[in-house]
Every structure is written in C-alpha cells, then in structure tokens.
Enzyme design. Sequence first.
Site: not given
Ligand code: EPZ
Length: 421
Positions: A22-23, A93, A117, A122, A308, A330, A400
């Site tokens: 999916k990701n 998202r 969420c 996020r 995850d 994370v 999802r």
């Molecule tokens: C991706 O989400 C995945 N989703 C998530 O999978 C996964 O948990 C996550 O990466 C971490 O591996 C997809 O790829 C569609 P991040 P993403 O930006 O990109 C902070 C699932 O279950 N952050 O890597 O949204 C954020 O708050 C989902 O399939 C900022 O502060 O996650 C978090 O604490 C859930 N500012 C950390 O970084 C930003 O601009 C990592 O988030 C962006 C992120």
Amino acid sequence: MDKLVIQGGAQLNGEIRIAGAKNSALPIMAAALLTRDVVTIGNLPHLFDITTMLELLGCMGIESVVGEKLNVEINSSTIKRFNAPYDLVKTMRASILVLGPMLSHYGEAEVALPGGCAIGSRPVNLHLAALKKMGAKIIVENGYIKANTNGQRLKGAHIFMDIVTVTGTENIMMAATLATGQTIIENAAREPEVVDLALCLRAMGADISGEGSATITINGVERLHGCQYQVMPDRIETGTYLIAAAATRGRIKVKDTRPSILESVLSKLEEAGAQIDIGENWISLDMHGQRPRAVSLTTAPYPAFPTDMQAQFTALNAIADGSGSITETVFENRFMHIHEMNRMGADLKVEGNTVIFRGVPFLKGAPVMATDLRASASLIIAGLVCESETVVDRIYHIDRGYECIEEKLQSLGAKIRRLPS
Ligand code: EPZ
C-alpha cells in the site's frame, strides 16, 4: 460498521500470498501526475486506500483504466482541476502525496491540509518547507495548502529534513524530478517504499541516485515519460501474518514477498523463538508449538524495527513468556491498542513512549474497538490467542490496509468471520 468476530485458540498453519505494498502503491500512483503519458501500475493491492487515490485523481479529471487484475493505467493529461478536496484527504492522509508532483508538473496545487489521526498530529511542515526552498509560493488558509510556482519551474535545492519523513522524502523526490538543476535531500527516509518509488521514477526517465541511503540526489529533467511498473510486496502485511502465526504457536509460509526488507522483524521473531527460513520470494516461520519468548524492541526509521509493526509485536509480547519493554520513537500516540488489550487481560503499562509488559499465558475474549490500521491488526492477533470470542469493531480501518484479511486468516485455520453492519 462491520465487525470481525474471532473465536481464538486455533494454531495458524498454512501458506498465503502477499499483496502489493500500500505504502509503495500510493506514491507511485501520485507519480503519474509527473507525465502526460500513460503510467501502468501492476500488483496493486485491493484496498480502500487504493480506491481513494483513484477517486482523488478522478476528481481532478484524471481518468484511470482498471484492469481485471487491478493493473491500473493512469493518464494525467486529462487533468482539469488541481484540487485535492478535504472530504477525500480526511479519509486518507497519503493524499498529500499529490502535492509535490502536481505542483512540479502543472505549476499549481491546492490540497486540503491533512488533519491529525489516532496515532499523532502528523504535521506536513517539512513537506511545505522543502517545496518553499525549491521556489514554491505556499499559503495555508481555510484548511487548504495553496501552492503555485508563478509559471516558473521549481528550482533544485539542498534540503535537510529535520526529521526522517517517508512521504516528505517522497513528495520532494517527485517534485525534484522536473525542477531545474540539482536537488539533494539529506536525512532522507531509507524505507523500501521510497526505493520502490525511485525505481519507478527512474523508469519514467528521472535522474535519481542514492535512494535507500540518507542522501538522495535528483537532477531535474525536461520531462518524464510513461512506464509500466510492478509495485513491491507489502512488508508490513508480511510481518503481520508472521506474527499472527507466531502468536498462535503455529507455522506459516508467506509467498510473493521479499525477505531482505524485513530483517529487523525476522531477527526479533527469531529472538522470540521462531524458526525462520527464507527463499528468494518467501519466508517460513515455525514455532514448533512453543509459546513465544518476550522480546524488547524500539521502533525507528528503516532499517530499524518499523513503527507499523509495533502494535502487532505488542500483541505477541502480551502472551509471551517473560517481560520487557516496547518503545515507540516515531509517533507520539501509537499505544491506543494497549488499553484494548488490557481489557482482554493483558498486563501492559504505558510509561511515556514506552510500554512495560509482562506476558500472560492467554488472553480473554472481549468486545474491542480498532482505532487505526495497525492497531486493528494487533487486536485481531490478540483475538486469535483468546480462549473465548472477541469482537473487533470499527474494522473499516483494517480494510484500508489488509487485503481480504478474514479470508487469508480462515485459510490458515483461524475461526474468524465478518459481521456486516
Ligand atoms: C508513512 O507515513 C507511512 N504512510 C506510515 O504508514 C508509516 O507509519 C510512517 O511513514 C512511518 O514509517 C505512508 O507511507 C502512506 P512520516 P508518513 O512523515 O510519511 C513527523 C500505515 O500504517 N513529521 O515518516 O506520514 C511525524 O509527525 C501508515 O500504513 C513531521 O513532524 O510518516 C512523525 O512523528 C501509518 N513533519 C514522523 O515525522 C512532517 O512534515 C514520521 O512521520 C512530516 C513528518
């Protein structure tokens, strides 16, 4: 809302095939916005999120042709609107992934600001800061990100990501492919899904190097062309079924997967007492009927233990022999499943971003509620090891991210059925 009813106690035993990731599929579908040619994507999983992304592209005027095996042809040349509306973004998202490619190719984009969420606030501040550094004019008002390039191309820049962000890295990598000059992304996400996207972009003619490392370099090109691309297997689905089999003291062979991108999870499962064997595209796990041993872990960006997989491994530890700790580094609120598992008789104590657990021999079935995608999976795993019935509510979360989960678990011997709302 649909519910899943699980009668625990069965040892899982059998073989399943893994769907596309999916990701990885979601950013690759968004990458079709970078060209006016047709991009054909194969091995897409049958998931709500994939449908939502097609709906999102559709509401911009982009037609997609869906083949019988969910091979999708996306042609963005028919784009009419550059707007990703809130009613779709709020359900997924990952819609933020259309921002970078749409802005870079078409010079404008209006994307609803994704809300928080269950697992955390996020924010997308790092996505926006990087695009601004590349010359985009961005304002956020009335809950929408309004971006444009004033008719110019984005400019390559040296971007340092304060935090490792998967979709942030993906958005900037896509935007940089059509920018003028060179973009270097430092502290880039190293996840396999980022690598999969880079391989697809290269197949479209992008000049990218360093994917999979913390520094990705992109030299902008004049245009990108269409391609045909097969999405990689889903490593989180793979890990989820391995853990489900381990929790029930069973055995499983997971096919159409990729062992090399799950090393941190496989090593923790071996620590828990599993016998793991791997082939080129399969993994087998055998507990030899033994109760898993407790395993402490800390989540972090790839190649560390994936966030995850935290909820699913928590379910395994809840019934393991021994005690330990699970630390989530994370997301700030990814313990919603803990309270539900304690209602099933688990012994889990949250202390800040750490759970201190003491394994119990078995859990007791209870009505529980899913709060997010991976928490849903962990409650199903917990239900599989209960001596009585568990009902998991709000399973739209699970649909999802997991293709045909009850059918796959039934094929492994689980007593699980869906109660339509
Ligand atoms: C991706 O989400 C995945 N989703 C998530 O999978 C996964 O948990 C996550 O990466 C971490 O591996 C997809 O790829 C569609 P991040 P993403 O930006 O990109 C902070 C699932 O279950 N952050 O890597 O949204 C954020 O708050 C989902 O399939 C900022 O502060 O996650 C978090 O604490 C859930 N500012 C950390 O970084 C930003 O601009 C990592 O988030 C962006 C992120």
